[in-house]
Design a protein around this motif. Structure first.
Motif, mmCIF file in Angstrom:
data_model
loop_
_atom_site.group_PDB
_atom_site.id
_atom_site.type_symbol
_atom_site.label_atom_id
_atom_site.label_comp_id
_atom_site.label_asym_id
_atom_site.label_seq_id
_atom_site.Cartn_x
_atom_site.Cartn_y
_atom_site.Cartn_z
ATOM 1 N N TRP A 1 0.827 -1.205 0.000
ATOM 2 C CA TRP A 1 0.000 0.000 0.000
ATOM 3 C C TRP A 1 0.865 1.261 0.000
ATOM 4 O O TRP A 1 0.432 2.320 -0.461
ATOM 5 N N PHE B 1 -0.703 4.227 -3.199
ATOM 6 C CA PHE B 1 -1.557 5.403 -3.038
ATOM 7 C C PHE B 1 -0.750 6.691 -3.015
ATOM 8 O O PHE B 1 0.430 6.712 -2.655
ATOM 9 N N ARG C 1 -0.858 6.151 -9.048
ATOM 10 C CA ARG C 1 -1.199 6.161 -7.626
ATOM 11 C C ARG C 1 -2.398 7.064 -7.350
ATOM 12 O O ARG C 1 -3.224 6.763 -6.480
ATOM 13 N N TYR D 1 -5.464 5.057 -8.308
ATOM 14 C CA TYR D 1 -5.742 4.063 -7.271
ATOM 15 C C TYR D 1 -6.422 4.708 -6.055
ATOM 16 O O TYR D 1 -7.343 4.140 -5.467
ATOM 17 N N THR D 2 -5.951 5.893 -5.685
ATOM 18 C CA THR D 2 -6.481 6.571 -4.501
ATOM 19 C C THR D 2 -7.910 7.033 -4.720
ATOM 20 O O THR D 2 -8.766 6.879 -3.842
#
Length: 202
Positions: free
Chosen positions: A99, A103, A127, A130-131
């Motif tokens: 993780w 992120f 990222r 993804y966040t």
């Protein structure tokens, strides 16, 4: 040209290699999403979100389930598959501490503004995607639960204000997820080409 330079140029690039769990996660996600979208459109056709019963409907080619009840059965079965797949993968990246690279952070936001490295910027956008998708997926699951059990989870309906608002929110999460998948794939191509995309599944 020296012998060492020629040797470096002729040496094949290393093939990207993804963990088996990551490959399983991607395959299950693709299957679950296709089942949920097609069965969800079958449910939509029974009572369109936009325009009521007389609203625009999707062609039968894109539907799964055959009728309302069949669409609901497929949709809820695929929902469990999708949700459990997200849960175990979330535990996997937490336990392995992946993780930390998944992120967006403060340094990433600065890199978008100042970095001249194209690869660095691509990773930042990845990222960021993804966040952003995490709350969208949670909203999709939460609104779906509210529609499935409105009596037991009446507070979900209350948060969004009305039943129609709940349906609109749930429906709009679909194109957002599809856009994420396309953007995610495009970033993968930019970062590592077709070999990287292939490594996610094979």
């Amino acid at each position: 040209m020296t012998a060492s330079t020629a040797s470096k140029k002729s040496r094949p690039k290393p093939q990207p290699n993804q963990a088996l769990l990551a490959k399983i996660f991607h395959w299950v996600n693709i299957i679950a999403l296709l089942l949920m979208i097609t069965s969800g459109l079958q449910i939509y056709n029974a009572n369109p979100v936009f325009g009521g019963r007389g609203g625009w409907q999707f062609p039968s080619l894109f539907l799964l389930g055959g009728w309302l009840a069949g669409g609901r059965h497929w949709h809820f079965a695929a929902m469990w598959l999708f949700a459990l797949n997200l849960l175990w993968y979330g535990l996997y990246i937490f336990i392995t501490q992946r993780w930390k690279r998944r992120f967006v952070g403060v340094n990433d936001l600065k890199a978008l503004q100042t970095s001249q490295n194209p690869k660095r910027r691509i990773y930042v956008w990845h990222r960021l995607a993804y966040t952003v998708i995490i709350p969208i997926l949670l909203l999709a699951i939460l609104s779906g639960i509210g529609m499935y059990k409105p009596a037991q989870f009446h507070w979900i309906v209350g948060i969004l204000g009305s039943w129609q608002a709940l349906r609109v929110v749930h429906f709009l999460t679909i194109p957002i997820v599809v856009i994420f998948v396309i953007f995610h794939s495009w970033l993968g191509l930019k970062a590592g080409g077709y070999r990287l995309i292939k490594s996610m599944f094979w």
